[in-house]
Design a protein around this motif. Structure first.
Motif, PDB file in Angstrom:
ATOM      1  N   PRO A 193       0.812  -1.212   0.000  1.00 44.02           N
ATOM      2  CA  PRO A 193       0.000   0.000   0.000  1.00 44.02           C
ATOM      3  C   PRO A 193       0.849   1.266   0.000  1.00 44.02           C
ATOM      4  N   ASP A 194       0.218   2.378  -0.392  1.00 40.98           N
ATOM      5  CA  ASP A 194       0.922   3.660  -0.441  1.00 40.98           C
ATOM      6  C   ASP A 194       1.559   3.993   0.903  1.00 40.98           C
ATOM      7  N   GLU A 195       0.858   3.689   1.978  1.00 35.45           N
ATOM      8  CA  GLU A 195       1.368   4.019   3.313  1.00 35.45           C
ATOM      9  C   GLU A 195       2.749   3.403   3.556  1.00 35.45           C
ATOM     10  N   VAL A 196       2.895   2.135   3.187  1.00 35.79           N
ATOM     11  CA  VAL A 196       4.164   1.448   3.448  1.00 35.79           C
ATOM     12  C   VAL A 196       5.216   1.880   2.428  1.00 35.79           C
ATOM     13  N   LEU A 197       4.828   2.053   1.185  1.00 35.24           N
ATOM     14  CA  LEU A 197       5.767   2.558   0.184  1.00 35.24           C
ATOM     15  C   LEU A 197       6.344   3.892   0.630  1.00 35.24           C
ATOM     16  N   ASP A 198       5.492   4.792   1.106  1.00 35.64           N
ATOM     17  CA  ASP A 198       5.954   6.109   1.526  1.00 35.64           C
ATOM     18  C   ASP A 198       6.846   6.044   2.753  1.00 35.64           C
ATOM     19  N   GLU A 199       6.683   5.024   3.572  1.00 36.47           N
ATOM     20  CA  GLU A 199       7.558   4.857   4.732  1.00 36.47           C
ATOM     21  C   GLU A 199       8.953   4.388   4.330  1.00 36.47           C
ATOM     22  N   LEU A 200       9.045   3.624   3.238  1.00 36.44           N
ATOM     23  CA  LEU A 200      10.294   2.938   2.910  1.00 36.44           C
ATOM     24  C   LEU A 200      11.078   3.550   1.760  1.00 36.44           C
ATOM     25  N   ALA A 201      10.440   4.339   0.903  1.00 40.93           N
ATOM     26  CA  ALA A 201      11.127   4.769  -0.311  1.00 40.93           C
ATOM     27  C   ALA A 201      10.737   6.186  -0.710  1.00 40.93           C
ATOM     28  N   PRO A 202      11.713   7.003  -1.129  1.00 42.57           N
ATOM     29  CA  PRO A 202      11.409   8.308  -1.722  1.00 42.57           C
ATOM     30  C   PRO A 202      11.037   8.111  -3.194  1.00 42.57           C
ATOM     31  N   ALA A 203       9.766   8.266  -3.513  1.00 43.58           N
ATOM     32  CA  ALA A 203       9.296   7.988  -4.874  1.00 43.58           C
ATOM     33  C   ALA A 203       8.197   8.971  -5.239  1.00 43.58           C
ATOM     34  N   GLY A 204       8.433   9.721  -6.314  1.00 41.35           N
ATOM     35  CA  GLY A 204       7.443  10.688  -6.758  1.00 41.35           C
ATOM     36  C   GLY A 204       8.101  11.809  -7.522  1.00 41.35           C
ATOM     37  N   THR A 205       7.587  13.005  -7.387  1.00 46.97           N
ATOM     38  CA  THR A 205       8.168  14.147  -8.083  1.00 46.97           C
ATOM     39  C   THR A 205       9.505  14.510  -7.448  1.00 46.97           C
ATOM     40  N   PRO A 206      10.346  15.285  -8.148  1.00 45.81           N
ATOM     41  CA  PRO A 206      11.609  15.711  -7.539  1.00 45.81           C
ATOM     42  C   PRO A 206      11.424  16.412  -6.197  1.00 45.81           C
ATOM     43  N   ASP A 207      10.422  17.274  -6.076  1.00 45.98           N
ATOM     44  CA  ASP A 207      10.182  17.948  -4.796  1.00 45.98           C
ATOM     45  C   ASP A 207       9.832  16.946  -3.698  1.00 45.98           C
ATOM     46  N   GLU A 208       9.003  15.957  -4.026  1.00 43.78           N
ATOM     47  CA  GLU A 208       8.621  14.960  -3.028  1.00 43.78           C
ATOM     48  C   GLU A 208       9.824  14.130  -2.581  1.00 43.78           C
ATOM     49  N   VAL A 209      10.647  13.742  -3.527  1.00 42.85           N
ATOM     50  CA  VAL A 209      11.827  12.939  -3.194  1.00 42.85           C
ATOM     51  C   VAL A 209      12.805  13.753  -2.354  1.00 42.85           C
ATOM     52  N   ARG A 210      12.999  14.993  -2.717  1.00 42.35           N
ATOM     53  CA  ARG A 210      13.902  15.869  -1.965  1.00 42.35           C
ATOM     54  C   ARG A 210      13.415  16.037  -0.521  1.00 42.35           C
ATOM     55  N   GLU A 211      12.115  16.244  -0.361  1.00 50.96           N
ATOM     56  CA  GLU A 211      11.559  16.409   0.986  1.00 50.96           C
ATOM     57  C   GLU A 211      11.691  15.126   1.799  1.00 50.96           C
ATOM     58  N   TRP A 212      11.427  13.966   1.160  1.00 49.81           N
ATOM     59  CA  TRP A 212      11.532  12.683   1.851  1.00 49.81           C
ATOM     60  C   TRP A 212      12.960  12.476   2.363  1.00 49.81           C
ATOM     61  N   VAL A 213      13.938  12.686   1.492  1.00 53.10           N
ATOM     62  CA  VAL A 213      15.338  12.470   1.884  1.00 53.10           C
ATOM     63  C   VAL A 213      15.751  13.462   2.968  1.00 53.10           C
ATOM     64  N   ALA A 214      15.311  14.715   2.855  1.00 56.92           N
ATOM     65  CA  ALA A 214      15.648  15.709   3.875  1.00 56.92           C
ATOM     66  C   ALA A 214      15.081  15.311   5.232  1.00 56.92           C
ATOM     67  N   ASN A 215      13.861  14.818   5.264  1.00 54.70           N
ATOM     68  CA  ASN A 215      13.249  14.403   6.529  1.00 54.70           C
ATOM     69  C   ASN A 215      13.955  13.185   7.113  1.00 54.70           C
ATOM     70  N   TYR A 216      14.363  12.270   6.262  1.00 53.69           N
ATOM     71  CA  TYR A 216      15.076  11.071   6.726  1.00 53.69           C
ATOM     72  C   TYR A 216      16.445  11.463   7.274  1.00 53.69           C
ATOM     73  N   ALA A 217      17.102  12.379   6.571  1.00 49.06           N
ATOM     74  CA  ALA A 217      18.431  12.830   6.996  1.00 49.06           C
ATOM     75  C   ALA A 217      18.375  13.593   8.316  1.00 49.06           C
ATOM     76  N   ALA A 218      17.215  14.159   8.625  1.00 50.18           N
ATOM     77  CA  ALA A 218      17.082  14.966   9.834  1.00 50.18           C
ATOM     78  C   ALA A 218      16.945  14.122  11.102  1.00 50.18           C
ATOM     79  N   LEU A 219      16.787  12.807  10.963  1.00 51.31           N
ATOM     80  CA  LEU A 219      16.686  11.950  12.144  1.00 51.31           C
ATOM     81  C   LEU A 219      17.961  12.054  12.974  1.00 51.31           C
ATOM     82  N   GLU A 220      17.800  12.187  14.275  1.00 49.56           N
ATOM     83  CA  GLU A 220      18.958  12.294  15.149  1.00 49.56           C
ATOM     84  C   GLU A 220      19.780  11.004  15.088  1.00 49.56           C
ATOM     85  N   GLY A 221      21.066  11.151  14.856  1.00 44.04           N
ATOM     86  CA  GLY A 221      21.964  10.001  14.748  1.00 44.04           C
ATOM     87  C   GLY A 221      22.313   9.625  13.334  1.00 44.04           C
TER      88      GLY A 221
END
Length: 340
Positions: free
Chosen positions: A284-312
């Motif tokens: 489902p979309d919910e799990v895909l969005d949890e595991l992979a940055p996939a979509g428009t360039p803006d969406e992918v950029r935001e996903w990676v930025a949020n993942y990178a922001a995790l402490e540690g």
């Protein structure tokens, strides 16, 4: 997310199977360096040996870090692992990091012809023997798996030998990575799942009188950026579903433990029928969005930025999904590199 920057580094994970010649990997490395990526890394399973393409990549770049994801301790002896690391260290002028992981039953048994026994203990002892070569110039060691009398490394051991990153998924394995490794390269983790596993990593680091700050945490994510959003998500969905259902038990088990047992079970049922369309449909979309940055360039950029922001998290290691065109790979690299 226009103009957004992240403090974490950006690694580019490439598949050797995407290239016709090892020299083509060097061309990708040059492109990655020009775009501002910090490191390029490649995996090794049953295709090319990693050493020639990484040597070529190192020779064609000046500052780009060089890594591998990951070498199996069943496929090379610990002494050969040390030789491999030291060779690539010299080829890259000190930019190499060695990646090790316990591997899987399929690769171990059906490719290397070894029994998949005590993989964590074997990985730990391999790391200790590599460090023995680093420190003493000899793999001499007495352990449960390895008993080595030892010879001397024929060259001078560098003052700062290659760090060792360990790729693990489970709690005990990740504790081992924190205790014996210089870095951790996990894969297929949701943000919540990664935060939970970082506690295991920290516990292992503490056993060695280290902290998370002493380790380079570089989780691997596979994604795709395209203006054709639905096509991009279809490719990502197929890749992630295949990894959950067909890549041995470990990725699926890990994601199930992160809160999605029914999804993984349905995907595995579809794989038992070799129905790849049904596998993708079961993600489902919910799990895909949890595991992979996939979509428009803006969406992918935001996903990676949020993942990178995790402490540690010190770096995000971005790889491609299956079936991407060269234009899609370049678009994905551009989308992510804007965070650098």
């Amino acid at each position: 997310m226009e103009g957004c920057l992240v403090n974490a580094e950006l690694d580019l994970l490439v598949s050797l199977n995407d290239y016709d010649r090892p020299q083509d990997v060097a061309d990708r490395a040059v492109q990655a360096e020009e775009m501002g990526f910090d490191r390029i890394t490649v995996g090794e399973t049953t295709g090319w040996n990693i050493v020639p393409p990484l040597t070529l990549a190192a020779d064609c770049t000046d500052e780009l870090g060089i890594s591998n994801d990951v070498i199996s301790p069943f496929g090379r002896s610990p002494a050969m692992l040390a030789q491999t690391a030291l060779t690539l260290h010299d080829a890259s002028d000190g930019r190499f990091r060695l990646g090790l992981g316990p591997s899987s039953p399929a690769i171990t048994e059906r490719w290397h012809g070894k029994a998949f026994e005590r993989p964590l203990r074997r990985t730990r002892e391999a790391v200790e023997i590599i460090r023995a070569v680093y420190e003493n110039g000899s793999p001499a060691y007495e352990g449960d798996i390895f008993d080595i009398a030892g010879l001397n490394y024929e060259r001078d051991v560098p003052e700062n030998p290659p760090p060792i990153d360990i790729a693990t998924l489970g709690p005990k394995a990740t504790e081992m990575a924190g205790r014996f490794g210089d870095g951790w390269a996990p894969q297929m983790f949701t943000r919540d799942g990664l935060e939970e596993r970082l506690e295991d990593l920290a516990r292992g680091a503490d056993l060695a009188d280290k902290t998370l700050e002493d380790l380079r945490v570089a989780p691997i994510v596979r994604g795709i950026a395209s203006e054709d959003r639905e096509a991009a998500r279809e490719k990502a969905r197929s890749t992630i579903a295949f990894m959950l259902g067909a890549y041995g038990p470990y990725y699926g088990d890990s994601v199930a433990e992160q809160g999605y047992p029914e999804v993984v079970a349905e995907i595995r049922d579809a794989w038992s029928e070799r129905d790849t369309d049904a596998m993708a449909a079961a993600l489902p979309d919910e799990v895909l969005d949890e595991l992979a940055p996939a979509g428009t360039p803006d969406e992918v950029r935001e996903w990676v930025a949020n993942y990178a922001a995790l402490e540690g998290v010190d770096a995000v290691r971005v790889g491609f999904v299956d079936g991407m065109s060269e234009d899609e790979k370049t678009a994905t690299m551009h989308a992510v590199s804007e965070l650098a």
